[in-house]
Scaffold this active site. Structure first.
Site, PDB file in Angstrom:
ATOM      1  N   ILE A 129       0.950  -1.221   0.328  1.00  0.00           N
ATOM      2  CA  ILE A 129      -0.398  -0.114   0.262  1.00  0.00           C
ATOM      3  C   ILE A 129       0.326   0.982   0.105  1.00  0.00           C
ATOM      4  O   ILE A 129       0.510   2.214  -0.110  1.00  0.00           O
ATOM      5  CB  ILE A 129      -0.901   0.098   1.479  1.00  0.00           C
ATOM      6  CG1 ILE A 129      -1.660   1.332   1.331  1.00  0.00           C
ATOM      7  CG2 ILE A 129      -0.183   0.207   2.569  1.00  0.00           C
ATOM      8  CD1 ILE A 129      -2.785   1.329   0.289  1.00  0.00           C
ATOM      9  N   LEU A 189       4.613  -9.913   4.316  1.00  0.00           N
ATOM     10  CA  LEU A 189       4.368 -11.016   3.008  1.00  0.00           C
ATOM     11  C   LEU A 189       5.494 -11.796   4.066  1.00  0.00           C
ATOM     12  O   LEU A 189       5.178 -13.025   3.132  1.00  0.00           O
ATOM     13  CB  LEU A 189       4.717 -10.353   1.435  1.00  0.00           C
ATOM     14  CG  LEU A 189       4.061  -9.147   1.100  1.00  0.00           C
ATOM     15  CD1 LEU A 189       4.679  -9.246  -0.069  1.00  0.00           C
ATOM     16  CD2 LEU A 189       2.718 -10.542   0.676  1.00  0.00           C
ATOM     17  N   SER A 205      11.151  -4.233  -5.104  1.00  0.00           N
ATOM     18  CA  SER A 205      10.649  -4.164  -6.894  1.00  0.00           C
ATOM     19  C   SER A 205      11.923  -3.805  -6.923  1.00  0.00           C
ATOM     20  O   SER A 205      11.986  -3.156  -8.412  1.00  0.00           O
ATOM     21  CB  SER A 205       9.720  -3.406  -6.159  1.00  0.00           C
ATOM     22  OG  SER A 205      10.119  -1.665  -6.387  1.00  0.00           O
ATOM     23  N   GLN A 243       3.977   3.817  -5.331  1.00  0.00           N
ATOM     24  CA  GLN A 243       3.273   3.594  -5.741  1.00  0.00           C
ATOM     25  C   GLN A 243       2.558   3.626  -6.321  1.00  0.00           C
ATOM     26  O   GLN A 243       1.141   4.176  -6.232  1.00  0.00           O
ATOM     27  CB  GLN A 243       4.015   3.795  -7.272  1.00  0.00           C
ATOM     28  CG  GLN A 243       3.297   4.358  -9.027  1.00  0.00           C
ATOM     29  CD  GLN A 243       4.571   4.304  -9.838  1.00  0.00           C
ATOM     30  OE1 GLN A 243       5.339   5.590 -10.061  1.00  0.00           O
ATOM     31  NE2 GLN A 243       4.802   2.857 -10.105  1.00  0.00           N
ATOM     32  N   ASP A 244       1.555   2.107  -6.550  1.00  0.00           N
ATOM     33  CA  ASP A 244       1.345   1.260  -7.054  1.00  0.00           C
ATOM     34  C   ASP A 244      -0.056   1.455  -6.154  1.00  0.00           C
ATOM     35  O   ASP A 244      -1.532   1.514  -6.717  1.00  0.00           O
ATOM     36  CB  ASP A 244       1.167   0.139  -8.079  1.00  0.00           C
ATOM     37  CG  ASP A 244       2.067  -0.045  -8.866  1.00  0.00           C
ATOM     38  OD1 ASP A 244       2.401   1.150  -9.235  1.00  0.00           O
ATOM     39  OD2 ASP A 244       1.876  -1.217  -9.175  1.00  0.00           O
ATOM     40  N   HIS A 250       5.729   1.136 -15.002  1.00  0.00           N
ATOM     41  CA  HIS A 250       4.795   1.996 -15.194  1.00  0.00           C
ATOM     42  C   HIS A 250       5.503   3.174 -14.164  1.00  0.00           C
ATOM     43  O   HIS A 250       5.698   2.900 -13.432  1.00  0.00           O
ATOM     44  CB  HIS A 250       3.540   1.805 -15.068  1.00  0.00           C
ATOM     45  CG  HIS A 250       3.589   0.323 -13.945  1.00  0.00           C
ATOM     46  ND1 HIS A 250       4.403  -0.342 -13.976  1.00  0.00           N
ATOM     47  CD2 HIS A 250       3.003   0.046 -12.329  1.00  0.00           C
ATOM     48  CE1 HIS A 250       3.789  -1.849 -12.844  1.00  0.00           C
ATOM     49  NE2 HIS A 250       3.192  -1.256 -12.099  1.00  0.00           N
ATOM     50  N   LYS A 296       9.391 -12.460  -9.221  1.00  0.00           N
ATOM     51  CA  LYS A 296       8.738 -12.205  -9.777  1.00  0.00           C
ATOM     52  C   LYS A 296       7.799 -14.010 -10.798  1.00  0.00           C
ATOM     53  O   LYS A 296       7.174 -14.071 -10.721  1.00  0.00           O
ATOM     54  CB  LYS A 296       9.070 -11.599 -10.754  1.00  0.00           C
ATOM     55  CG  LYS A 296       8.714 -10.187 -10.437  1.00  0.00           C
ATOM     56  CD  LYS A 296       6.853 -10.207  -9.570  1.00  0.00           C
ATOM     57  CE  LYS A 296       7.095  -8.768  -8.857  1.00  0.00           C
ATOM     58  NZ  LYS A 296       6.174  -8.298  -8.003  1.00  0.00           N
ATOM     59  N   TYR A 331      15.668 -10.061  -9.165  1.00  0.00           N
ATOM     60  CA  TYR A 331      13.819 -10.226  -9.013  1.00  0.00           C
ATOM     61  C   TYR A 331      13.323 -10.854 -10.402  1.00  0.00           C
ATOM     62  O   TYR A 331      11.674 -11.411 -10.027  1.00  0.00           O
ATOM     63  CB  TYR A 331      14.237  -8.412  -9.367  1.00  0.00           C
ATOM     64  CG  TYR A 331      12.495  -7.641  -9.078  1.00  0.00           C
ATOM     65  CD1 TYR A 331      11.758  -7.722  -8.072  1.00  0.00           C
ATOM     66  CD2 TYR A 331      11.992  -7.613 -10.634  1.00  0.00           C
ATOM     67  CE1 TYR A 331      10.691  -6.867  -8.333  1.00  0.00           C
ATOM     68  CE2 TYR A 331      11.754  -6.755 -10.879  1.00  0.00           C
ATOM     69  CZ  TYR A 331      10.546  -6.193  -9.615  1.00  0.00           C
ATOM     70  OH  TYR A 331       9.254  -6.273 -10.179  1.00  0.00           O
ATOM     71  N   SER A 369       5.324  -8.915 -13.957  1.00  0.00           N
ATOM     72  CA  SER A 369       6.423  -7.829 -14.123  1.00  0.00           C
ATOM     73  C   SER A 369       6.769  -8.347 -15.755  1.00  0.00           C
ATOM     74  O   SER A 369       7.279  -9.040 -15.856  1.00  0.00           O
ATOM     75  CB  SER A 369       7.330  -8.054 -13.531  1.00  0.00           C
ATOM     76  OG  SER A 369       8.461  -7.368 -13.740  1.00  0.00           O
ATOM     77  N   GLU A 421       9.667  -8.082 -16.183  1.00  0.00           N
ATOM     78  CA  GLU A 421      11.325  -8.291 -15.843  1.00  0.00           C
ATOM     79  C   GLU A 421      11.359  -9.982 -16.111  1.00  0.00           C
ATOM     80  O   GLU A 421      12.576 -10.855 -16.069  1.00  0.00           O
ATOM     81  CB  GLU A 421      11.812  -8.025 -14.044  1.00  0.00           C
ATOM     82  CG  GLU A 421      11.524  -6.560 -14.492  1.00  0.00           C
ATOM     83  CD  GLU A 421      13.172  -5.444 -14.827  1.00  0.00           C
ATOM     84  OE1 GLU A 421      14.045  -6.298 -16.009  1.00  0.00           O
ATOM     85  OE2 GLU A 421      12.969  -4.831 -16.439  1.00  0.00           O
ATOM     86  N   ALA A 474       6.649  -6.261  -2.873  1.00  0.00           N
ATOM     87  CA  ALA A 474       7.786  -6.773  -2.568  1.00  0.00           C
ATOM     88  C   ALA A 474       9.157  -5.712  -2.839  1.00  0.00           C
ATOM     89  O   ALA A 474       9.010  -4.858  -2.342  1.00  0.00           O
ATOM     90  CB  ALA A 474       7.782  -7.101  -3.940  1.00  0.00           C
TER      91      ALA A 474
HETATM   92  P1  GDP Z   1      13.151  -1.822 -14.202  1.00  0.00           P
HETATM   93  O1  GDP Z   1      12.912  -1.828 -15.965  1.00  0.00           O
HETATM   94  O2  GDP Z   1      12.560  -2.227 -12.880  1.00  0.00           O
HETATM   95  O3  GDP Z   1      14.911  -2.354 -14.288  1.00  0.00           O
HETATM   96  O4  GDP Z   1      13.901  -0.444 -13.832  1.00  0.00           O
HETATM   97  P2  GDP Z   1      14.993   0.752 -13.907  1.00  0.00           P
HETATM   98  O5  GDP Z   1      14.348   2.271 -13.423  1.00  0.00           O
HETATM   99  O6  GDP Z   1      15.648   1.126 -12.791  1.00  0.00           O
HETATM  100  O7  GDP Z   1      15.709   1.111 -15.214  1.00  0.00           O
HETATM  101  C1  GDP Z   1      15.505   0.747 -16.242  1.00  0.00           C
HETATM  102  C2  GDP Z   1      16.565   0.690 -17.293  1.00  0.00           C
HETATM  103  O8  GDP Z   1      17.314   1.867 -16.888  1.00  0.00           O
HETATM  104  C3  GDP Z   1      18.001  -0.383 -16.554  1.00  0.00           C
HETATM  105  O9  GDP Z   1      18.159  -1.238 -18.331  1.00  0.00           O
HETATM  106  C4  GDP Z   1      18.625   0.358 -16.588  1.00  0.00           C
HETATM  107  O10 GDP Z   1      19.822  -0.197 -16.669  1.00  0.00           O
HETATM  108  C5  GDP Z   1      18.825   1.590 -16.724  1.00  0.00           C
HETATM  109  N1  GDP Z   1      19.362   2.847 -16.421  1.00  0.00           N
HETATM  110  C6  GDP Z   1      20.631   3.645 -16.365  1.00  0.00           C
HETATM  111  N2  GDP Z   1      20.891   4.495 -15.887  1.00  0.00           N
HETATM  112  C7  GDP Z   1      20.489   3.992 -15.073  1.00  0.00           C
HETATM  113  C8  GDP Z   1      20.409   4.656 -13.363  1.00  0.00           C
HETATM  114  O11 GDP Z   1      21.177   5.498 -13.331  1.00  0.00           O
HETATM  115  N3  GDP Z   1      20.191   4.205 -13.072  1.00  0.00           N
HETATM  116  C9  GDP Z   1      18.705   3.182 -12.716  1.00  0.00           C
HETATM  117  N4  GDP Z   1      17.991   2.854 -12.080  1.00  0.00           N
HETATM  118  N5  GDP Z   1      18.670   2.660 -14.353  1.00  0.00           N
HETATM  119  C10 GDP Z   1      19.815   3.104 -14.715  1.00  0.00           C
END
Ligand code: GDP
Length: 326
Positions: free
Chosen positions: A9, A57, A82, A12-13, A181, A155, A151, A127, A129, A80
């Protein structure tokens, strides 16, 4: 009026879903974890009508108690660990919460529902992922799963356990395979929010550069407010099922930076961006793009907010918050 119980809760979601369900007239309950959870205050401020229950959980009896005290018609499992990058460093905790936690809540719901396992409808937050090293482009419900992080592996466990409880016990259990999202409420560890906040600070002269990881990765990014609507629609169907929820568009981190910086009037953004291996991942999910045809046809769902609008909404929200001194 129906009653819903939400794990996660404080995320974000969870917050968007609670707002949606309250607006529909639901009685909404949330499971909140830990002593002195710093995000409790946020939930109490944004959705004061939600009733909170202490639980975790990883603790089956606390989930049983939350079910007994809330008597829900619908359970949404959004809780999670996450953050993908963190999951390599904390693979056991991630597996416990994001993986085995799903078994705990499914088991709690099954036991609580008693003779009529279908009477409590269950949503599992799966997800994109799980697609990891993608075996098909775009990815749909039938695409082979090939997770690339602890992760993602966790999932996958939760996803198949949800399907197994549906098939074994006749539970009304659905799995939403949600692609990334985002929103102004996204955690700052995620790339969209990291960029929106840094760009806002750069515009306001509070910061000069942003340190990034892989700029070539691509994601299918939608708006979290649109995606919680899909969760709810899944549980209104006669039977549980699995659905991909996505926009069907893919954008790179470079494009994300371009849209965010251009929005604040900076076109030569490269001088503000430095790359550091610290933000690179041991294994990368390169190209995520979802095919949400099933959700469109069966649920009548489609995303409303497109990529540019999403990014500019997030930058504007961060600029406004910083200007207001939040
Ligand atoms: P995810 O898809 O749940 O892993 O969401 P994220 O927002 O953490 O990452 C999305 C993509 O952004 C991944 O492919 C990361 O490798 C890329 N990325 C590039 N630079 C960054 C950074 O500085 N921080 C994060 N979190 N992701 C990055």
């Amino acid at each position: 009026m129906p009653t819903a119980l939400i794990t996660g809760i404080t995320g974000q979601d969870g917050l968007y879903l609670a707002e949606l369900l309250l607006a529909k007239g639901y009685e909404v309950h949330g499971v909140i974890r830990g002593q002195n959870n710093p995000r409790r205050e946020l939930v109490e401020r944004l959705v004061p009508d939600v009733r909170l229950h202490n639980g975790d959980l990883t603790d089956l009896s606390s989930l049983m108690r939350a079910l007994r005290d809330s008597e829900p018609d619908e359970v949404y499992n959004l809780g999670a660990v996450s953050f993908v990058a963190y999951s390599w460093e904390n693979a056991f905790v991630t597996s416990d919460v994001t993986g085995l936690g799903v078994l705990n809540i499914l088991e709690a719901v099954r036991l609580h529902a008693g003779d009529d396992p279908g009477r409590i409808r269950f949503y599992q937050a799966s997800s994109s992922e799980m697609f990891g090293k993608v075996q098909q482009v775009p990815q749909s419900e039938g695409t082979l799963l090939w997770p690339r992080s602890p992760y993602g592996v966790s999932k996958v466990y939760g996803h198949y356990m949800t399907i197994n409880y549906r098939e074994s016990y006749g539970m009304h259990a659905s799995s939403g395979i949600l692609f990334n999202h985002e929103s102004p409420r996204r955690g700052e560890e995620f790339v969209t929010r990291k960029v929106s906040k840094a760009v806002a600070k750069i515009k306001l002269g509070m910061q000069d550069e942003i340190v990034m990881g892989n700029l070539d990765a691509r994601r299918d990014w939608g708006f979290a407010g649109d995606y919680v609507e899909a969760m709810w629609r899944m549980l209104q169907q006669p039977e549980g099922d699995d659905y991909v929820i996505s926009t069907g568009e893919t954008h790179s981190i470079e494009e994300l930076l371009t849209v965010a910086f251009t929005h604040v009037g900076i076109t030569d953004w490269r001088s503000h961006v430095r790359q550091d291996p610290r933000f690179m991942r041991p294994a990368e999910v390169d190209l995520l793009i979802g095919d949400a045809t099933k959700a469109r046809t069966k649920l009548g769902w489609e995303p409303k907010v497109a990529f540019e609008e999403l990014v500019t909404m997030m930058v504007d929200a961060d600029v406004a918050a910083l200007e207001a001194g939040w």
